[in-house]
Write an enzyme that holds these catalytic residues in place. Structure first.
Site, mmCIF file in Angstrom:
data_model
loop_
_atom_site.group_PDB
_atom_site.id
_atom_site.type_symbol
_atom_site.label_atom_id
_atom_site.label_comp_id
_atom_site.label_asym_id
_atom_site.label_seq_id
_atom_site.Cartn_x
_atom_site.Cartn_y
_atom_site.Cartn_z
ATOM 1 N N GLY A 176 0.822 -1.197 0.000
ATOM 2 C CA GLY A 176 0.000 0.000 0.000
ATOM 3 C C GLY A 176 0.853 1.241 0.000
ATOM 4 N N HIS A 177 0.239 2.373 0.280
ATOM 5 C CA HIS A 177 0.933 3.660 0.259
ATOM 6 C C HIS A 177 1.359 4.119 1.646
ATOM 7 C CE1 HIS A 177 -1.076 4.861 -3.837
ATOM 8 N NE2 HIS A 177 -0.378 3.748 -3.891
ATOM 9 N N GLY A 178 1.070 3.318 2.678
ATOM 10 C CA GLY A 178 1.432 3.715 4.029
ATOM 11 C C GLY A 178 0.290 4.427 4.721
#
Length: 294
Positions: A176-178
């Site tokens: 994911g993007h965090g």
């Protein structure tokens, strides 16, 4: 309400609308609920699949599965894809031990809620699935998320304007993007986010760890933010990025006890630092734009 074990139910979009007279509302998920695929949604034009609105003291729990039928949507990025579970104005909300897979868009959206506890949840989508945020929070306060796994194609947790008192502990994030705060400042709107605490979280294979996103041309002020105890590896060259608004900048930034190494051996990591001020201590890679503390 209970979804029985061993059963699978395909549900059309539905809304549970309060207010309710009971002091406690239980939604027990032991079986599986499945969303309609994209073709079956053609005439619905709804942005949410299962919605709870103005249902206070709600508990959603169980060992069942929420299947969002995301693969039928993901190729059409511009389509009006639905969020799997949406909670609006649901105070004293509890979500526990639920599993959501393959959401078309967000797995869970929390909006205008006060007092939310989320624990032991599992949210899963492929890393290339577009905009499949794990938990998207807006206009809410006193939100506690802990002991959960979130691996999706977008933010594990997205915190939007109007949020305060957000506590995130022992969450495993990746892919994911965090974890993201923002984007803030769209359409020059004045938005506030305060008192966000992230502790003992693991980011594995994410594009970012923790980040604050603002619209570059906005007048959003970012101040008194501390990043302490981040350890891990970075896939991107830009391991630390402080790219702040030219109008307000970022003030009072603290970086402490940070050690980020490249995920690929021999690759050099970079630091981007624009319009930021604050202090740095025991941080790798070095951040030269901030004042070093002994």
């Amino acid at each position: 309400m209970q979804i029985s074990s061993g059963k699978t139910f395909k549900l059309q979009p539905l809304v549970f609308q309060g207010p309710c007279k009971s002091n406690a509302i239980n939604f027990r998920l032991l079986g599986k609920i499945s969303a309609p695929d994209k073709n079956e949604w053609a005439e619905n034009k709804k942005e949410k699949w299962v919605t709870f609105k103005e249902v206070n003291n709600l508990i959603v729990y169980g060992s069942g599965i929420i299947e969002g039928s995301g693969p039928t949507w993901w190729k059409d990025v511009e389509s009006e894809r639905p969020t799997s579970l949406a909670f609006t104005s649901c105070d004293n909300l509890q979500l526990k031990s639920i599993t959501s897979i393959n959401s078309a868009k967000n797995h869970i959206s929390i909006s205008s809620c006060i007092g939310v506890t989320i624990f032991d949840v599992t949210l899963i989508a492929p890393d290339d699935s577009p905009n499949t945020d794990g938990i998207n929070i807006a206009g809410s306060s006193q939100v506690n998320l802990f002991d959960s796994f979130i691996g999706t194609g977008d933010d594990c947790v997205a915190i939007n304007g109007g949020c305060s008192g957000i506590n995130i502990t022992n969450v495993k994030c990746g892919p994911g993007h965090g974890l993201s705060v923002g984007s803030l400042g769209r359409n020059q709107v004045n938005e506030e986010v305060e008192h966000v605490y992230v502790k003992n979280c693991t980011f594995n294979g994410t594009q970012n760890g923790a980040r604050i996103k603002t619209v570059p041309t906005s007048a959003v002020e970012v101040s008194n933010v501390k990043f302490i105890g981040f350890h891990g590896s970075a896939i991107k060259e830009k391991a630390i990025k402080l790219n702040c608004s030219e109008v307000k900048g970022c003030n009072g930034i603290v970086l402490e006890d940070i050690n980020i190494i490249p995920a690929i051996e021999g690759k050099n990591l970079e630091v981007v630092c624009n319009n930021a001020s604050g202090t740095v201590q025991h941080t790798t890679p070095p951040v030269s734009c901030l004042v070093a503390k002994p």
